[in-house]
Design a protein around this motif. Structure first.
Motif, PDB file in Angstrom:
ATOM      1  N   ILE B  67       0.835  -1.213   0.000  1.00  0.00           N
ATOM      2  CA  ILE B  67       0.000   0.000   0.000  1.00  0.00           C
ATOM      3  C   ILE B  67       0.868   1.261   0.000  1.00  0.00           C
ATOM      4  O   ILE B  67       0.572   2.238  -0.677  1.00  0.00           O
ATOM      5  N   LEU B  68       1.974   1.225   0.745  1.00  0.00           N
ATOM      6  CA  LEU B  68       2.828   2.422   0.839  1.00  0.00           C
ATOM      7  C   LEU B  68       3.693   2.622  -0.396  1.00  0.00           C
ATOM      8  O   LEU B  68       3.951   3.756  -0.798  1.00  0.00           O
ATOM      9  N   TYR B  69       4.199   1.540  -0.971  1.00  0.00           N
ATOM     10  CA  TYR B  69       5.274   1.702  -1.955  1.00  0.00           C
ATOM     11  C   TYR B  69       4.966   1.186  -3.355  1.00  0.00           C
ATOM     12  O   TYR B  69       5.766   1.398  -4.264  1.00  0.00           O
ATOM     13  N   ALA B  70       3.857   0.478  -3.543  1.00  0.00           N
ATOM     14  CA  ALA B  70       3.607  -0.103  -4.877  1.00  0.00           C
ATOM     15  C   ALA B  70       2.315   0.446  -5.483  1.00  0.00           C
ATOM     16  O   ALA B  70       1.523   1.109  -4.809  1.00  0.00           O
ATOM     17  N   GLY B  92       5.280  -2.044  -9.182  1.00  0.00           N
ATOM     18  CA  GLY B  92       5.612  -0.761  -8.594  1.00  0.00           C
ATOM     19  C   GLY B  92       7.059  -0.427  -8.813  1.00  0.00           C
ATOM     20  O   GLY B  92       7.689  -0.940  -9.742  1.00  0.00           O
ATOM     21  N   LYS B  93       7.572   0.388  -7.912  1.00  0.00           N
ATOM     22  CA  LYS B  93       8.931   0.883  -8.154  1.00  0.00           C
ATOM     23  C   LYS B  93      10.014  -0.140  -7.831  1.00  0.00           C
ATOM     24  O   LYS B  93      11.157   0.014  -8.237  1.00  0.00           O
ATOM     25  N   GLY B  94       9.648  -1.191  -7.113  1.00  0.00           N
ATOM     26  CA  GLY B  94      10.646  -2.211  -6.799  1.00  0.00           C
ATOM     27  C   GLY B  94      11.648  -1.732  -5.757  1.00  0.00           C
ATOM     28  O   GLY B  94      11.601  -0.587  -5.301  1.00  0.00           O
ATOM     29  N   PHE B 118       4.095   5.168  10.086  1.00  0.00           N
ATOM     30  CA  PHE B 118       4.747   4.134   9.280  1.00  0.00           C
ATOM     31  C   PHE B 118       6.139   4.638   8.931  1.00  0.00           C
ATOM     32  O   PHE B 118       6.517   5.739   9.276  1.00  0.00           O
ATOM     33  N   GLY B 119       6.901   3.802   8.215  1.00  0.00           N
ATOM     34  CA  GLY B 119       8.198   4.278   7.750  1.00  0.00           C
ATOM     35  C   GLY B 119       9.253   4.340   8.835  1.00  0.00           C
ATOM     36  O   GLY B 119      10.085   5.235   8.860  1.00  0.00           O
ATOM     37  N   ALA B 120       9.222   3.389   9.765  1.00  0.00           N
ATOM     38  CA  ALA B 120      10.287   3.310  10.771  1.00  0.00           C
ATOM     39  C   ALA B 120      11.415   2.406  10.281  1.00  0.00           C
ATOM     40  O   ALA B 120      12.431   2.249  10.947  1.00  0.00           O
ATOM     41  N   GLY B 121      11.208   1.800   9.138  1.00  0.00           N
ATOM     42  CA  GLY B 121      12.230   0.898   8.603  1.00  0.00           C
ATOM     43  C   GLY B 121      12.295  -0.428   9.337  1.00  0.00           C
ATOM     44  O   GLY B 121      13.327  -1.099   9.342  1.00  0.00           O
ATOM     45  N   LEU B 122      11.185  -0.827   9.955  1.00  0.00           N
ATOM     46  CA  LEU B 122      11.170  -2.059  10.751  1.00  0.00           C
ATOM     47  C   LEU B 122      10.365  -3.185  10.113  1.00  0.00           C
ATOM     48  O   LEU B 122      10.333  -4.298  10.631  1.00  0.00           O
ATOM     49  N   GLY B 123       9.729  -2.877   8.978  1.00  0.00           N
ATOM     50  CA  GLY B 123       8.779  -3.842   8.413  1.00  0.00           C
ATOM     51  C   GLY B 123       9.435  -5.128   7.938  1.00  0.00           C
ATOM     52  O   GLY B 123       9.037  -6.226   8.346  1.00  0.00           O
ATOM     53  N   LEU B 124      10.436  -4.991   7.080  1.00  0.00           N
ATOM     54  CA  LEU B 124      11.075  -6.203   6.546  1.00  0.00           C
ATOM     55  C   LEU B 124      11.799  -6.965   7.652  1.00  0.00           C
ATOM     56  O   LEU B 124      11.833  -8.200   7.641  1.00  0.00           O
TER      57      LEU B 124
END
Ligand SMILES: Nc1ncnc2c1ncn2[C@@H]1O[C@H](COP(=O)(O)OP(=O)(O)O)[C@@H](O)[C@H]1O
Ligand SMILES: [Mg+2]
Lengths: 118, 152
Positions: B67-70, B92-94, B118-124
């Motif tokens: 949802i955020l990046y693609a 998306g942008k990949g 969002f965007g704390a860099g913890l998702g992956l």
């Protein structure tokens, strides 16, 4: 030690419940304080009360996912209409306080830290 | 190319119960829909709370990233008595550097995304900590494919 419910917390700390009242009987087992959603998703524990400054509807998805007992929004912020509706639907109480996160954290600590389970 | 690998993988996992979701990029309001839906389904199965939790947490991060990046994507979930497989494909942008993207704290999220928490860099890294197998393949300006396997 006696179990503490969301309703007990609301009374003792003078929190106003704006939605999800059907979940006021939830037992509170701990507190998690964070404004990073992935941090809460990764580290909050079941039945924690979540203290945050976010007001948008995504907080309800996080609380539902983690089986949190309630959401407390600090600093006089007001949850969005969609947030209140989602809290009603999911039966997750959303409570508000005028106090800052720091002040509320202190109050919660004083109230709960003596509880052995906590 | 990225897509055909995962589709072949998904076909390979036969005789599993299957759920499929379409995701639209930018659909912030629905972040958490897929993970909460799957969590409810898992709770009706013989699956431990620990397992259903780690699967739900991982799917939450997968759907959030689409949802955020693609632009758009699909999430397919297959389960049987011993495993749960999640296959996510997006257009998306990949991801230019998957190793970098996996690092805790690394994010390309803009101000609007971070304002929402969002965007704390913890998702992956959340996914990596919770899945038994994580496979990522991505092509810049084409899309990203993730396959997660949970042994339950
Ligand atoms: N599906 C995706 N498509 C494009 N880029 C992605 C995707 N998933 C992750 N990324 C990239 O990887 C970075 C790290 O992702 P993640 O660990 O989930 O942290 P966050 O979402 O908080 O940035 C993102 O900021 C983004 O640049
Ligand atoms: Mg993410």
């Amino acid at each position: 030690m006696e179990q503490i419910t969301v309703e007990n917390l609301a009374e003792k700390l003078n929190l106003e419940c704006l939605g999800g009242k059907a979940g006021l009987h939830h037992t509170v087992k701990g507190v998690y304080i964070s404004d990073l959603l992935s941090d809460v998703v990764g580290h909050a524990r079941e039945s924690d009360v979540w203290v945050t400054l976010h007001t948008h509807v995504n907080i309800v998805a996080v609380a539902t996912l983690k089986n949190l007992s309630a959401i407390i929004i600090t600093g006089g912020r007001v949850p969005d209409k969609e947030t209140i509706a989602a809290c009603d639907a999911q039966q997750i109480p959303v409570l508000v306080t005028q106090h800052s996160t720091f002040h509320l954290a202190g109050q919660l600590y004083r109230l709960l830290a003596s509880n052995e389970e906590f | 190319m990225v897509f055909s690998i995962s589709q072949a993988f998904v076909r390979y996992i036969r005789k599993m119960e299957k759920f499929s979701f379409q995701i639209s990029g930018g659909d912030y309001q629905n972040i958490g829909y897929v993970s909460n839906t799957i969590k409810k389904i898992l709770n009706t199965r013989k699956i431990s709370a620990v397992n259903s939790r780690r699967i739900a947490v991982s799917i939450f991060e997968v759907e959030t990233n689409i949802i955020l990046y693609a632009r758009r994507g699909t999430i397919e979930i297959e389960l049987d008595n011993s495993s749960v497989v999640v296959a996510a494909n997006d257009e998306g942008k990949g991801i230019e550097n998957v190793w970098l993207a996996m690092q805790e704290g690394y994010t390309t999220a803009n101000e609007e995304i971070r304002r929402l928490g969002f965007g704390a860099g913890l998702g992956l890294s959340n996914i990596n900590n919770n899945a038994d197998i994580l496979w990522i393949s991505s092509k810049v300006n084409i899309g990203t494919c993730l396959i997660l396997v949970f042994l339950i």
